[in-house]
Design a protein around this motif. Structure first.
Motif, PDB file in Angstrom:
ATOM      1  N   ASN A   1      42.198  37.367  35.180  1.00 45.68           N
ATOM      2  CA  ASN A   1      40.794  37.544  34.765  1.00 45.68           C
ATOM      3  C   ASN A   1      40.579  38.607  33.699  1.00 45.68           C
ATOM      4  OD1 ASN A   1      40.137  35.542  36.462  1.00 45.68           O
ATOM      5  ND2 ASN A   1      39.431  36.850  38.114  1.00 45.68           N
ATOM      6  N   PRO A   2      40.824  39.899  33.973  1.00 52.10           N
ATOM      7  CA  PRO A   2      40.373  40.851  32.974  1.00 52.10           C
ATOM      8  C   PRO A   2      41.295  40.987  31.775  1.00 52.10           C
ATOM      9  CG  PRO A   2      40.631  41.855  35.147  1.00 52.10           C
ATOM     10  CD  PRO A   2      41.360  40.590  35.128  1.00 52.10           C
TER      11      PRO A   2
ATOM     12  N   SER B   1      35.526  38.887  38.182  1.00 55.20           N
ATOM     13  CA  SER B   1      34.787  39.765  37.264  1.00 55.20           C
ATOM     14  C   SER B   1      34.101  39.000  36.157  1.00 55.20           C
ATOM     15  CB  SER B   1      35.769  40.745  36.636  1.00 55.20           C
ATOM     16  OG  SER B   1      36.767  40.023  35.957  1.00 55.20           O
ATOM     17  N   THR B   2      33.661  37.801  36.465  1.00 54.15           N
ATOM     18  CA  THR B   2      33.043  36.997  35.414  1.00 54.15           C
ATOM     19  C   THR B   2      31.878  37.740  34.762  1.00 54.15           C
ATOM     20  OG1 THR B   2      33.648  35.035  36.613  1.00 54.15           O
ATOM     21  CG2 THR B   2      31.966  34.792  34.919  1.00 54.15           C
ATOM     22  N   GLY B   3      31.921  37.847  33.447  1.00 56.44           N
ATOM     23  CA  GLY B   3      30.826  38.470  32.710  1.00 56.44           C
ATOM     24  C   GLY B   3      30.803  39.971  32.780  1.00 56.44           C
ATOM     25  N   ALA B   4      31.804  40.596  33.420  1.00 56.51           N
ATOM     26  CA  ALA B   4      31.756  42.046  33.592  1.00 56.51           C
ATOM     27  C   ALA B   4      32.481  42.755  32.447  1.00 56.51           C
ATOM     28  CB  ALA B   4      32.398  42.424  34.916  1.00 56.51           C
ATOM     29  N   ARG B   5      32.133  44.005  32.245  1.00 56.22           N
ATOM     30  CA  ARG B   5      32.792  44.820  31.213  1.00 56.22           C
ATOM     31  C   ARG B   5      33.179  46.146  31.861  1.00 56.22           C
ATOM     32  NH1 ARG B   5      28.786  44.779  26.149  1.00 56.22           N
ATOM     33  NH2 ARG B   5      28.747  42.546  25.724  1.00 56.22           N
ATOM     34  N   PHE B   6      34.442  46.445  31.862  1.00 57.94           N
ATOM     35  CA  PHE B   6      34.845  47.712  32.448  1.00 57.94           C
ATOM     36  C   PHE B   6      36.242  48.054  31.964  1.00 57.94           C
ATOM     37  CE2 PHE B   6      35.104  44.234  35.496  1.00 57.94           C
ATOM     38  CZ  PHE B   6      36.468  44.073  35.553  1.00 57.94           C
TER      39      PHE B   6
ATOM     40  N   MET C   1      25.025  36.052  24.790  1.00 57.60           N
ATOM     41  CA  MET C   1      26.354  36.664  24.779  1.00 57.60           C
ATOM     42  C   MET C   1      27.196  36.300  25.987  1.00 57.60           C
ATOM     43  SD  MET C   1      25.638  40.529  23.597  1.00 57.60           S
ATOM     44  CE  MET C   1      25.112  40.954  21.952  1.00 57.60           C
ATOM     45  N   GLY C   2      26.646  35.577  26.956  1.00 59.59           N
ATOM     46  CA  GLY C   2      27.421  35.260  28.145  1.00 59.59           C
ATOM     47  C   GLY C   2      27.574  36.432  29.086  1.00 59.59           C
ATOM     48  N   LEU C   3      26.555  37.269  29.185  1.00 57.45           N
ATOM     49  CA  LEU C   3      26.604  38.408  30.098  1.00 57.45           C
ATOM     50  C   LEU C   3      26.424  37.935  31.533  1.00 57.45           C
ATOM     51  CD1 LEU C   3      24.224  40.661  28.006  1.00 57.45           C
ATOM     52  CD2 LEU C   3      26.676  40.994  28.258  1.00 57.45           C
TER      53      LEU C   3
END
Lengths: 273, 724
Positions: free
Chosen positions: B182-183, B226-231, B20-22
């Motif tokens: 980014n986000p 924030s590469t790969g981050a979820r927020f 998933m690219g986490l």
């Protein structure tokens, strides 16, 4: 012609067994006059006679055995997760998603499972046989659809498929064949200097003669079928030989010779119907 | 008892998740969860298949992971996991196990340092992680909570860096221009909406406190690493506003200099009117957990959350008494921006403020010109370093490695510093002189600086070639290894840079890079032109060393000569590459008792000769190889090159010297004095038999092997064919 010194033990073994490569008249002449060699030859004759007697006396139809059909394993998929998961304002992740590196197969009764995994450290495809009931996974014959080669699992149930790429085809399938007979012996007990042999017997009284000779660079293993139980006789069989560092699967012949076979250690021989 | 199908179900799930690219940290945590199940379960199957399936990727993730992202229990579990892999996985997974162990150890060390009160105090003075280095950019820490509902992982706090840059735009623009990098996934998302609200509140605060006109317009650039981050985005509200204030303060003249303390982090959403809205209770706990196990000293939380925040913090402090994290409660933006603990301000003197205002407003040309002249005078004669003078020699003549600064430095012929390039990876102090070359590649009279960073740690800069122009522009960078062409060259494997050379072939510059790896020993040789375009690649079955160019075939273009080890053949080898042909492939042999070489691509070498170990070497060498002599290859006589091969570890200069003509046929062998002395000593000791040296030289000569048409051919055999 007469001999100035006594021949070595392996020469007398060949003489007793009637093998080629020895000068029988000269040896016979020497034997007439040498008491030490007479004693040695007498001893060797007694030994080989006892071996032959064992082979003759062994019953060949003592126990009936079940020859289970090969177990078929087909692909399974245990998890369904959507490949794209909607995340909450997810940031942009790495563009490259890794590709799955394993395929899984299971038998219909869920007793056996096979995983085919690409080992990135060696570049080889590896197959692992797993048992849901903790059954031994060593010494089983693996057949893969689309491939002509048969493979034998090692002590951990693993098969190194080398650079072969599998699964192939639309309906890949794995077959696991249980051995009809198993022979196990420690190679170090075999006399290495001569072409003498030892007899090994399976649990169903299949009888096999194993001999090993040593060259400068490797060992040669000779297998000879002495007796097969009636339920195996006449059937097309495969024989698999496994040592600590080598395994080979062959079509069963009355006499088989395997070159470059290994170092001392445990030697397992399997017959597959 | 758990079944193998339960384990397999978990494995297939992990397989999907890894695709998933986490972020690497989350990939590692998912791996820990799976292998924890495998280790705890009384499952009838062994772990081998799953180690083979997942460890390479977990090892790669560990190499990329940030050790500061893990909590203490996770770091301990990582270390335990690495120890378990080392025990059950054996040599097959050693590289991956080492990567996991390294990140676990780094994480444990980091956390140990953070939990020590003195270290936490020092963080007060240290810059923020990854602080922006641009003059107008402001970096500050902000806390998020990441959610993984699809992965069955609990939410976890994450500390990220927010970088804010402000620039002026024409006042006629209707509103401030706000960019969030980014986000943002869609134009109207909550990040952008929160950024707009925060900037509006910040502008009103600056108008109230500093009198900054609301009619001025700015472009505010927010970037979250924030590469790969979820927020979610609303947690950034306070951080957006404080960042905007500090960034605008850098380009405007205010009565105060506004800075953001590197050891402070901000949390909480901000309403348009400047009020902080509370954080969700569970999210608050996650954020405090994260802040506690970090270098932070202050954490700003909405005042409504203070009671709950104190409870969470007290619980953590009771577990780790040495660690002190101060909570800063705030209910409005004014409270946060005015708190000197997190936003310290230094007031300008009236004179300084007035001067800066005048300068900034450009309302007094006479003052500006006078001040400019005076300033130039001081700059030219007292202040400015020589390199800013127009007459300063900016042509690099030397380049070197500054260990204290961890940087590459270019200096002119007077050894004065021209520029310095910092490297993120920790550069090694030894051996770098072989890896730096200063040369005019493009013929413009100014030298380029080429550098291969030598580092022993995993790094994205390892195994790369960097080429900087004289004015410190990165002209190109190239990866020097060749993947997938030789056993062991798989993802995640690092190499050691060995040599960097620039030679001239037919008047054109050719760059030669060599990196080496072990198990199996091999060297990756890559050839580049002056623009960084590839001219070919070659893999030698052992360490290599470029020694010289020589026009062997008299075509007017020089060939490249390398004096190498050949580990597969246990001896020294001479390799010749001809750029006239397509240089590609792998050196012989193509069969080996240890490694599977059946699928390698045979090399297009022009010549390849082996110099087997002599009878002296077999007794006297420390290992199975003889070694290329430090003299390398020399042309002492016209048309004859001498190859020096070391045959003893007992004494220096014990050399067999092979004389070869330009077709690489051995015309003779001589021996150094030390060779003769050493061999005579061994004869006296009874370990070697006496020889006729002339006959001995012929025997050594005849032992040389050449790779011809797919097999090794002895020198003697060639000689017999030539003179039957």
């Amino acid at each position: 012609m007469t001999l100035s010194t006594c021949p070595k033990g392996r020469v007398w073994d060949a003489f007793v067994l009637g093998l080629t490569g020895v000068d029988v008249p000269v040896l016979a002449e020497h034997l007439k006059t040498c008491e030490d060699c007479q004693l040695l030859v007498s001893d060797r004759r007694a030994y080989y006679s006892s071996l032959a007697a064992v082979a003759r006396e062994l019953p060949t139809d003592t126990i009936a055995r079940m020859l289970p059909p090969p177990v078929r394993l087909t692909p399974i998929n245990l998890v369904e997760i959507p490949s794209q998961v909607e995340s909450v304002l997810a940031a942009e992740g790495p563009a490259e998603a890794s590709t799955p590196t394993a395929s899984t197969f299971a038998s219909e009764d869920r007793r056996w499972m096979v995983k085919v995994v690409w080992d990135s450290s060696t570049g080889h495809e590896k197959l692992y046989l797993l048992s849901s009931e903790g059954e031994p996974v060593a010494g089983l014959l693996i057949r893969l659809s689309g491939l002509t080669t048969d493979y034998l699992t090692d002590s951990k149930g693993c098969v190194d498929l080398g650079s072969a790429r599998w699964p192939v085809g639309n309906e890949p399938e794995v077959s696991v064949v249980m051995p009809a007979a198993t022979f196990s012996l420690n190679v170090t007990v075999l006399p290495e200097e001569v072409q003498s042999s030892t007899l090994v017997r399976s649990g169903h009284d299949d009888l096999l003669k194993v001999s090993m000779s040593t060259t400068e660079t490797s060992r040669r293993l000779r297998l000879e079928i002495v007796a097969l139980a009636p339920d195996l006789a006449g059937k097309p069989l495969r024989v698999a030989v496994q040592s600590d560092n080598n395994s080979q699967v062959l079509k069963l012949e009355p006499v088989m010779v395997l070159d470059h076979f290994g170092m001392p250690g445990t030697l397992d021989i399997y017959l597959f119907a | 008892m758990i079944s193998i199908f339960d384990i397999e179900r978990a494995a297939q799930r992990l397989e999907r998740c890894l695709a998933m690219g986490l972020s690497p940290e989350v990939q590692i945590l998912l791996g820990l969860e799976f292998f924890g199940l495998l280790r705890d379960a009384s499952c009838p199957c062994g772990p081998d298949s799953y180690l083979t399936q997942f460890m390479p990727r977990l090892g790669n993730a560990a190499a990329l992971a940030d050790p500061e992202e893990f909590f203490p229990d996770e770091a301990d579990e990582l270390a335990s996991f690495a120890e378990w892999v080392g025990r059950v996985g054996g040599e097959a997974h050693k590289a991956a196990m080492t990567a996991v162990l390294q990140v676990a150890t780094a994480s444990q060390n980091f956390l140990s340092e953070c939990l020590h009160s003195v270290a936490a105090d020092e963080a007060h003075e240290s810059p923020a992680r990854g602080a922006a280095d641009g003059a107008a950019a402001v970096a500050l820490n902000c806390l998020f909570v990441e959610h993984f509902p699809d992965l069955d992982l609990p939410p976890r706090g994450r500390l990220l860096k927010l970088t804010v840059t402000a620039t002026r735009i024409p006042a006629k623009t209707g509103s401030d221009d706000i960019v969030v990098r980014n986000p943002v996934t869609k134009p109207d998302d909550r990040f952008l909406a929160q950024a707009r609200d925060s900037v509006r509140a910040a502008r009103e605060y600056m108008h109230r406190r500093y009198g900054l006109q609301l009619s001025k317009r700015y472009r505010l650039d927010f970037a979250v690493d924030s590469t790969g981050a979820r927020f979610t985005g609303d947690s950034l509200g306070v951080a957006f506003a404080i960042g905007a204030i500090a960034a605008v303060a850098r380009i405007e003249v205010l009565r105060e200099r506004v800075t953001v303390l590197p050891g402070a982090a901000f949390s909480g959403a901000l309403l348009v009117g400047g009020d902080l809205s509370p954080v969700d209770g569970d999210a608050l706990k996650r954020k405090i957990d994260r802040a506690f196990f970090s270098r932070l000293r202050y954490l700003v939380v909405p005042r409504e959350n203070m009671t709950r925040a104190w409870e969470c913090l007290s619980e953590l402090e009771s577990r780790c008494p040495g660690r002190k994290l101060e909570l800063v409660g705030a209910d409005t933006l004014d409270t946060v921006a005015g708190d000197p603990r997190v936003v310290p301000g230094s007031r300008l003197s009236p004179l300084g403020y007035t001067a800066r205002r005048m300068w900034n407003a450009k309302r007094a040309p006479a003052v500006e010109v006078t001040a400019l002249v005076a300033a130039l005078y001081f700059l030219l004669y007292l202040v400015i370093p020589p390199r800013y003078m127009p007459w300063f020699d900016r042509n690099p003549a030397y380049a070197g490695f500054n260990e204290a600064e961890n940087s590459l430095e270019a200096r002119n012929r007077d050894s004065l510093l021209i520029w310095s390039e910092p490297f993120q990876c920790k550069l090694s102090a030894a051996g770098w002189s072989e890896l730096i070359v200063v040369r005019d590649l493009d013929g413009d009279g100014m030298n380029e600086v080429l550098f291969m960073p030598l580092t022993t740690e995993a790094s994205s800069q390892r195994d790369w070639l960097y080429c900087f122009s004289a004015d410190h522009q990165l002209r190109f960078k190239r990866y020097c290894a060749i993947r997938g062409q030789y056993p062991g060259d798989t993802a995640g494997v690092s190499y050691d840079p060995e040599h960097l050379n620039i030679v001239s072939v037919a008047g054109k510059s050719v760059i030669i890079t060599e990196v080496a790896g072990n198990s199996p020993g091999r060297s990756h040789i890559r050839l580049w032109d002056a623009c960084g375009d590839s001219l070919g690649w070659y893999i030698n079955a052992g360490a290599s060393r470029f020694v010289k160019t020589q026009d062997l075939d008299a075509d007017g273009r020089e060939e490249l000569l390398f004096l190498n080890f050949n580990n597969r053949m246990n001896c020294t080898a001479l390799l010749v590459l001809d750029l006239d042909s397509n240089v590609v492939g792998v050196s012989p042999p193509y069969q080996d008792s240890v490694y599977d070489l059946s699928r390698v691509r045979p090399g297009s070498q022009a010549q390849y000769a082996l110099f087997p170990v002599t009878d002296l070497g077999k007794l006297d060498l420390a290992n199975a190889y003889n070694a290329p002599g430090t003299e390398g290859v020399r042309e002492n006589t016209k048309g004859i090159i001498n190859v020096y091969v070391g045959e003893s570890a007992h004494a220096d200069d014990v050399r067999a010297i092979y004389s070869l003509d330009f077709s690489l046929r051995v015309v003779g062998v001589t021996f150094s004095d030390q060779f003769r002395k050493r061999r005579n000593d061994l004869v006296r000791e009874g370990r070697l038999t006496s020889v006729d040296w002339s006959q001995y030289a012929d025997d050594v000569r005849d032992s040389v092997l050449h790779w011809c048409s797919g097999s090794w051919v002895g020198e003697l055999q060639l000689r017999v064919q030539s003179h039957p």
